[in-house]
Design a protein around this motif. Structure first.
Motif, mmCIF file in Angstrom:
data_model
loop_
_atom_site.group_PDB
_atom_site.id
_atom_site.type_symbol
_atom_site.label_atom_id
_atom_site.label_comp_id
_atom_site.label_asym_id
_atom_site.label_seq_id
_atom_site.Cartn_x
_atom_site.Cartn_y
_atom_site.Cartn_z
ATOM 1 N N TYR A 1 0.832 -1.204 0.000
ATOM 2 C CA TYR A 1 0.000 0.000 0.000
ATOM 3 C C TYR A 1 0.866 1.254 0.000
ATOM 4 N N CYS A 2 0.251 2.346 -0.401
ATOM 5 C CA CYS A 2 0.906 3.653 -0.392
ATOM 6 C C CYS A 2 -0.116 4.694 0.040
ATOM 7 N N ILE A 3 0.106 5.273 1.218
ATOM 8 C CA ILE A 3 -0.798 6.283 1.758
ATOM 9 C C ILE A 3 -0.443 7.679 1.237
ATOM 10 N N SER A 4 0.786 7.835 0.768
ATOM 11 C CA SER A 4 1.277 9.102 0.203
ATOM 12 C C SER A 4 1.414 10.222 1.225
ATOM 13 N N GLN A 5 1.501 9.869 2.483
ATOM 14 C CA GLN A 5 1.678 10.858 3.547
ATOM 15 C C GLN A 5 2.444 10.204 4.703
ATOM 16 N N ALA A 6 3.535 10.854 5.123
ATOM 17 C CA ALA A 6 4.337 10.309 6.218
ATOM 18 C C ALA A 6 3.643 10.440 7.557
ATOM 19 N N THR A 7 2.802 11.473 7.697
ATOM 20 C CA THR A 7 2.155 11.731 8.983
ATOM 21 C C THR A 7 0.649 11.927 8.819
ATOM 22 N N PRO A 8 -0.077 10.884 8.382
ATOM 23 C CA PRO A 8 -1.527 11.031 8.206
ATOM 24 C C PRO A 8 -2.227 11.241 9.541
ATOM 25 N N SER A 9 -3.402 11.831 9.495
ATOM 26 C CA SER A 9 -4.141 12.141 10.717
ATOM 27 C C SER A 9 -4.903 10.932 11.255
ATOM 28 N N PHE A 10 -4.920 9.822 10.515
ATOM 29 C CA PHE A 10 -5.620 8.621 10.953
ATOM 30 C C PHE A 10 -4.621 7.508 11.240
ATOM 31 N N ASN A 11 -5.079 6.478 11.930
ATOM 32 C CA ASN A 11 -4.231 5.337 12.257
ATOM 33 C C ASN A 11 -4.108 4.440 11.018
ATOM 34 N N THR A 12 -2.933 4.449 10.412
ATOM 35 C CA THR A 12 -2.739 3.715 9.158
ATOM 36 C C THR A 12 -2.953 2.222 9.344
ATOM 37 N N TYR A 13 -2.451 1.678 10.453
ATOM 38 C CA TYR A 13 -2.591 0.228 10.664
ATOM 39 C C TYR A 13 -4.060 -0.165 10.733
ATOM 40 N N GLU A 14 -4.845 0.552 11.531
ATOM 41 C CA GLU A 14 -6.263 0.198 11.671
ATOM 42 C C GLU A 14 -6.985 0.321 10.339
ATOM 43 N N PHE A 15 -6.628 1.331 9.570
ATOM 44 C CA PHE A 15 -7.246 1.550 8.264
ATOM 45 C C PHE A 15 -6.928 0.396 7.306
ATOM 46 N N VAL A 16 -5.641 0.043 7.210
ATOM 47 C CA VAL A 16 -5.247 -1.037 6.300
ATOM 48 C C VAL A 16 -5.792 -2.370 6.781
ATOM 49 N N ASN A 17 -5.783 -2.577 8.088
ATOM 50 C CA ASN A 17 -6.302 -3.824 8.626
ATOM 51 C C ASN A 17 -7.775 -4.014 8.254
ATOM 52 N N ALA A 18 -8.525 -2.925 8.270
ATOM 53 C CA ALA A 18 -9.950 -3.006 7.878
ATOM 54 C C ALA A 18 -10.079 -3.417 6.415
ATOM 55 N N ILE A 19 -9.174 -2.958 5.584
ATOM 56 C CA ILE A 19 -9.210 -3.343 4.176
ATOM 57 C C ILE A 19 -8.875 -4.828 4.024
ATOM 58 N N VAL A 20 -7.841 -5.272 4.734
ATOM 59 C CA VAL A 20 -7.460 -6.689 4.643
ATOM 60 C C VAL A 20 -8.578 -7.572 5.157
ATOM 61 N N GLU A 21 -9.239 -7.136 6.221
ATOM 62 C CA GLU A 21 -10.360 -7.917 6.763
ATOM 63 C C GLU A 21 -11.510 -8.041 5.782
ATOM 64 N N SER A 22 -11.637 -7.079 4.889
ATOM 65 C CA SER A 22 -12.750 -7.096 3.939
ATOM 66 C C SER A 22 -12.559 -8.104 2.816
ATOM 67 N N VAL A 23 -11.340 -8.608 2.682
ATOM 68 C CA VAL A 23 -11.047 -9.578 1.623
ATOM 69 C C VAL A 23 -11.531 -10.944 2.059
ATOM 70 N N LYS A 24 -12.402 -11.557 1.302
ATOM 71 C CA LYS A 24 -12.959 -12.867 1.659
ATOM 72 C C LYS A 24 -12.303 -13.966 0.816
#
Length: 366
Positions: free
Chosen positions: A343-366
């Motif tokens: 993945y590429c978020i394109s920001q070194a210091t995003p205002s959201f938790n990157t891990y939780e965000f990506v984890n939600a995407i991975v969880e969505s994969v069935k």
């Protein structure tokens, strides 16, 4: 019945893609102090590509981003460097237990006798190659330990081309040789200076530039046409780039040659997937070397376990081995499910938790 299942399947895939796109788009931000102008995610397993999506623009005022766009992988470059060091060990040109001092002592600007002081005692002669790979040398880091001074220097002349000597000169100018964290092998501290020494080691043994070694040993054999070592080699690729930010500064406008062996590679999700699949399928190193690479050890509080140029992470209860990059990137592989995550978020210091965000995407994969 088979026909009905096919219809249902064809309906489910776009719906899932739409949900992923909505999730990616929900994190886009063009107005805050930490803007996120694009997010791209790529997930693939042995059955094929599961997610290959992007949302947003290449830059604040740019064209629509594509999932095949290039980006700086930053510290994920360490996976490439570590792979080459392990190849050199397999070829009998070094041993991980070797001290690095005898290999590099003749490089005058390194001033290796002065490179590691702890309690006013010199320990550079005790640093092993394995300790450099695993960040257990105790060396301080020009990026993290002198971050304000370093970025102030960079922004004074953002177009400056750096060479390895310039990085070492800054290390001494900042007095970091006297600010080491501990004696070799007595702790863990992430430092790109470890990988500067490893880059110089590879060049010494190979008698060619690090960029050429990466090309000869990894990029060319795997036919990675959209990957190159930025600022240190010419490239024929004409792909568009995702701009990556630190706060509101577009670092695509900054010469980042100072990243060198610690983070100088530019690539795509597709090329990174080919690389990490080849790594775990033993096309680049042996099973013995791979197991050594991913034999992670605890690091420090609230930090992930680390091996030889590789982090151990858990997404959706599955263990991935890979590396993160400063500008919001990651490439990893789950051996159990044979899944690639990039993945590429394109920001070194995003205002959201990157891990939780990506984890939600991975969880969505069935």
């Amino acid at each position: 019945m088979k026909y009905i299942c096919l219809i249902l399947f064809s309906v489910m895939i776009p719906a899932n893609a739409q949900n992923i796109n909505q999730l990616l788009s929900s994190k886009l931000d063009s107005i805050s102090e930490n803007p996120v102008h694009s997010i791209s995610v790529y997930i693939k397993n042995q059955d094929g590509v599961l997610i290959d999506q992007v949302a947003g623009l290449r830059a604040k005022e740019g064209e629509k981003a594509l999932s095949t766009d290039q980006f700086r992988i930053a510290s994920s470059t360490k996976l490439f460097v570590s792979t080459i060091v392990l190849q050199l060990q397999e070829e009998g040109k070094l041993s991980l237990t070797d001290k690095v001092y005898p290999y590099l002592k003749d490089i005058e600007y390194l001033k290796l006798d002065e490179f590691h002081y702890y309690d006013n005692l010199a320990f550079a002669k005790e640093i092993s190659i394995e300790q450099l790979l695993s960040h257990k040398s105790g060396l301080a880091d020009i990026f993290n330990d002198k971050q304000e001074a370093f970025f102030e220097r960079v922004m004074q002349n953002p177009e400056r081309q750096y060479q390895p000597k310039d990085i070492v000169d800054l290390y001494f100018e900042f007095g970091l040789h006297k600010e080491t964290k501990y004696k070799p092998d007595e702790g863990w501290h992430y430092s790109d200076m470890n990988y500067v020494l490893l880059g110089l080691l590879i060049e010494k043994l190979e008698q060619k530039s690090l960029s050429q070694s990466i090309r000869d040993r990894i990029l060319s054999p795997l036919d990675l046409k959209d990957t190159y070592f930025e600022y240190y080699e010419k490239t024929e690729t004409n792909k568009a780039r995702l701009h990556q930010y630190i706060g509101n500064i577009d670092f695509d406008m900054v010469n980042t040659s100072f990243d060198w062996s610690g983070g100088g590679v530019v690539s795509t999700h597709q090329d990174l997937a080919t690389f990490i699949e080849a790594l775990f399928n033993k096309k680049l190193i042996s099973e013995t070397s791979l197991q050594k690479m991913i034999a992670v050890q605890p690091t420090i509080k609230d930090h992930l376990p680390y091996g030889l140029g590789v982090y151990k992470s858990v997404y959706n209860n599955h263990t991935f081995f890979g590396h993160y990059g400063f500008y919001g990137t990651y490439i990893g592989y789950c051996p159990r499910t044979k899944t690639v995550l990039s993945y590429c978020i394109s920001q070194a210091t995003p205002s959201f938790n990157t891990y939780e965000f990506v984890n939600a995407i991975v969880e969505s994969v069935k």
